[in-house]
Scaffold this motif. Structure first.
Motif, PDB file in Angstrom:
ATOM      1  N   ALA A  23       0.821  -1.219   0.000  1.00 16.96           N
ATOM      2  CA  ALA A  23       0.000   0.000   0.000  1.00 16.96           C
ATOM      3  C   ALA A  23       0.856   1.271   0.000  1.00 16.96           C
ATOM      4  N   ASP A  24       2.163   1.143  -0.158  1.00 14.76           N
ATOM      5  CA  ASP A  24       3.031   2.330  -0.200  1.00 14.76           C
ATOM      6  C   ASP A  24       2.588   3.357  -1.250  1.00 14.76           C
ATOM      7  N   PRO A  25       2.202   2.945  -2.454  1.00 11.62           N
ATOM      8  CA  PRO A  25       1.759   3.944  -3.432  1.00 11.62           C
ATOM      9  C   PRO A  25       0.544   4.756  -2.956  1.00 11.62           C
ATOM     10  N   LEU A  26      -0.346   4.135  -2.218  1.00  9.30           N
ATOM     11  CA  LEU A  26      -1.509   4.847  -1.693  1.00  9.30           C
ATOM     12  C   LEU A  26      -1.064   5.905  -0.681  1.00  9.30           C
ATOM     13  N   ARG A  27      -0.139   5.519   0.201  1.00  7.37           N
ATOM     14  CA  ARG A  27       0.373   6.482   1.176  1.00  7.37           C
ATOM     15  C   ARG A  27       1.087   7.633   0.465  1.00  7.37           C
ATOM     16  N   THR A  28       1.895   7.300  -0.530  1.00  3.13           N
ATOM     17  CA  THR A  28       2.621   8.317  -1.287  1.00  3.13           C
ATOM     18  C   THR A  28       1.666   9.259  -2.007  1.00  3.13           C
ATOM     19  N   GLN A  29       0.623   8.706  -2.573  1.00  2.00           N
ATOM     20  CA  GLN A  29      -0.392   9.502  -3.291  1.00  2.00           C
ATOM     21  C   GLN A  29      -0.975  10.587  -2.378  1.00  2.00           C
ATOM     22  N   HIS A  30      -1.109  10.303  -1.102  1.00  2.00           N
ATOM     23  CA  HIS A  30      -1.691  11.262  -0.163  1.00  2.00           C
ATOM     24  C   HIS A  30      -0.632  12.099   0.553  1.00  2.00           C
ATOM     25  N   GLY A  31       0.640  11.912   0.202  1.00  2.00           N
ATOM     26  CA  GLY A  31       1.690  12.760   0.731  1.00  2.00           C
ATOM     27  C   GLY A  31       2.363  12.276   1.993  1.00  2.00           C
ATOM     28  N   CYS A  32       2.192  11.012   2.335  1.00  2.00           N
ATOM     29  CA  CYS A  32       2.817  10.470   3.540  1.00  2.00           C
ATOM     30  C   CYS A  32       4.334  10.631   3.450  1.00  2.00           C
ATOM     31  N   THR A  33       4.917  11.193   4.517  1.00  2.00           N
ATOM     32  CA  THR A  33       6.358  11.453   4.519  1.00  2.00           C
ATOM     33  C   THR A  33       7.143  10.503   5.424  1.00  2.00           C
ATOM     34  N   ALA A  34       6.443   9.815   6.326  1.00  4.80           N
ATOM     35  CA  ALA A  34       7.116   8.863   7.218  1.00  4.80           C
ATOM     36  C   ALA A  34       6.093   7.877   7.746  1.00  4.80           C
ATOM     37  N   LYS A  35       6.579   6.685   8.098  1.00  6.22           N
ATOM     38  CA  LYS A  35       5.682   5.660   8.639  1.00  6.22           C
ATOM     39  C   LYS A  35       6.436   4.841   9.664  1.00  6.22           C
ATOM     40  N   ARG A  36       5.678   4.279  10.578  1.00 13.28           N
ATOM     41  CA  ARG A  36       6.276   3.441  11.622  1.00 13.28           C
ATOM     42  C   ARG A  36       5.225   2.453  12.088  1.00 13.28           C
ATOM     43  N   VAL A  37       5.629   1.191  12.259  1.00 14.93           N
ATOM     44  CA  VAL A  37       4.727   0.135  12.723  1.00 14.93           C
ATOM     45  C   VAL A  37       5.260  -0.390  14.052  1.00 14.93           C
ATOM     46  N   LEU A  38       4.382  -0.422  15.049  1.00 16.72           N
ATOM     47  CA  LEU A  38       4.730  -0.942  16.374  1.00 16.72           C
ATOM     48  C   LEU A  38       3.756  -2.054  16.734  1.00 16.72           C
ATOM     49  N   ARG A  39       4.256  -3.037  17.494  1.00 18.45           N
ATOM     50  CA  ARG A  39       3.408  -4.131  17.973  1.00 18.45           C
ATOM     51  C   ARG A  39       3.454  -4.138  19.497  1.00 18.45           C
ATOM     52  N   THR A  40       2.349  -4.542  20.132  1.00 14.25           N
ATOM     53  CA  THR A  40       2.380  -4.631  21.581  1.00 14.25           C
ATOM     54  C   THR A  40       3.294  -5.786  21.979  1.00 14.25           C
ATOM     55  N   ALA A  41       3.881  -5.651  23.148  1.00 14.67           N
ATOM     56  CA  ALA A  41       4.845  -6.650  23.616  1.00 14.67           C
ATOM     57  C   ALA A  41       4.187  -8.002  23.885  1.00 14.67           C
ATOM     58  N   ASP A  42       2.920  -7.998  24.288  1.00 18.60           N
ATOM     59  CA  ASP A  42       2.271  -9.256  24.650  1.00 18.60           C
ATOM     60  C   ASP A  42       1.398  -9.852  23.553  1.00 18.60           C
ATOM     61  N   ASP A  43       1.184  -9.107  22.449  1.00 17.07           N
ATOM     62  CA  ASP A  43       0.375  -9.630  21.344  1.00 17.07           C
ATOM     63  C   ASP A  43       0.901  -9.060  20.027  1.00 17.07           C
ATOM     64  N   PRO A  44       1.667  -9.828  19.279  1.00 15.63           N
ATOM     65  CA  PRO A  44       2.260  -9.319  18.042  1.00 15.63           C
ATOM     66  C   PRO A  44       1.254  -9.009  16.946  1.00 15.63           C
ATOM     67  N   ASN A  45      -0.017  -9.306  17.176  1.00 13.69           N
ATOM     68  CA  ASN A  45      -1.054  -8.994  16.191  1.00 13.69           C
ATOM     69  C   ASN A  45      -1.842  -7.734  16.539  1.00 13.69           C
ATOM     70  N   THR A  46      -1.474  -7.062  17.627  1.00 10.28           N
ATOM     71  CA  THR A  46      -2.070  -5.773  17.967  1.00 10.28           C
ATOM     72  C   THR A  46      -1.073  -4.702  17.575  1.00 10.28           C
ATOM     73  N   LEU A  47      -1.475  -3.842  16.634  1.00  2.00           N
ATOM     74  CA  LEU A  47      -0.549  -2.905  16.002  1.00  2.00           C
ATOM     75  C   LEU A  47      -0.921  -1.453  16.251  1.00  2.00           C
ATOM     76  N   LEU A  48       0.109  -0.633  16.320  1.00  2.00           N
ATOM     77  CA  LEU A  48      -0.029   0.817  16.333  1.00  2.00           C
ATOM     78  C   LEU A  48       0.785   1.303  15.144  1.00  2.00           C
ATOM     79  N   VAL A  49       0.131   1.952  14.202  1.00  2.00           N
ATOM     80  CA  VAL A  49       0.783   2.384  12.964  1.00  2.00           C
ATOM     81  C   VAL A  49       0.734   3.913  12.911  1.00  2.00           C
ATOM     82  N   LEU A  50       1.896   4.514  12.714  1.00  2.00           N
ATOM     83  CA  LEU A  50       2.008   5.972  12.663  1.00  2.00           C
ATOM     84  C   LEU A  50       2.377   6.405  11.249  1.00  2.00           C
ATOM     85  N   HIS A  51       1.668   7.403  10.741  1.00  4.69           N
ATOM     86  CA  HIS A  51       1.972   7.976   9.432  1.00  4.69           C
ATOM     87  C   HIS A  51       2.045   9.490   9.594  1.00  4.69           C
TER      88      HIS A  51
END
Length: 90
Positions: A23-51
């Motif tokens: 989905a990088d092209p979609l983010r780029t299309q909207h002007g995203c300049t940085a991204k970061r993905v974090l997972r909780t320590a106790d559940d690797p399927n719970t995510l916090l995504v920063l754009h």
């Protein structure tokens, strides 16, 4: 600058990540300049995504893009995501 924060749970991180990366092209299309993905320590399927975007308007456009919803469904996001947008202040 605006930061878009998405918190959600996915069925399987290993399956989710390639779809997110594709989905990088979609983010780029909207002007995203940085991204970061974090997972909780106790559940690797719970995510916090920063754009980061140059403006709140661009972050909102990305958050409301129907292609984002489609990508989330394809990636295996379970349940509705929590999406928040923060505007940087001096």
């Amino acid at each position: 600058m605006a930061t878009l924060i998405v918190k959600h749970t996915v069925g399987d991180y290993g399956s989710w990540r390639p779809v997110y990366d594709d989905a990088d092209p979609l983010r780029t299309q909207h002007g995203c300049t940085a991204k970061r993905v974090l997972r909780t320590a106790d559940d690797p399927n719970t995510l916090l995504v920063l754009h980061e975007f140059p403006s709140v308007t661009q972050a909102e456009a990305f958050a409301n893009d129907p292609d984002l919803k489609t990508a989330m469904q394809k990636a295996g996001v379970t349940g509705p995501p929590r999406i928040e947008i923060y505007d940087e202040v001096d």
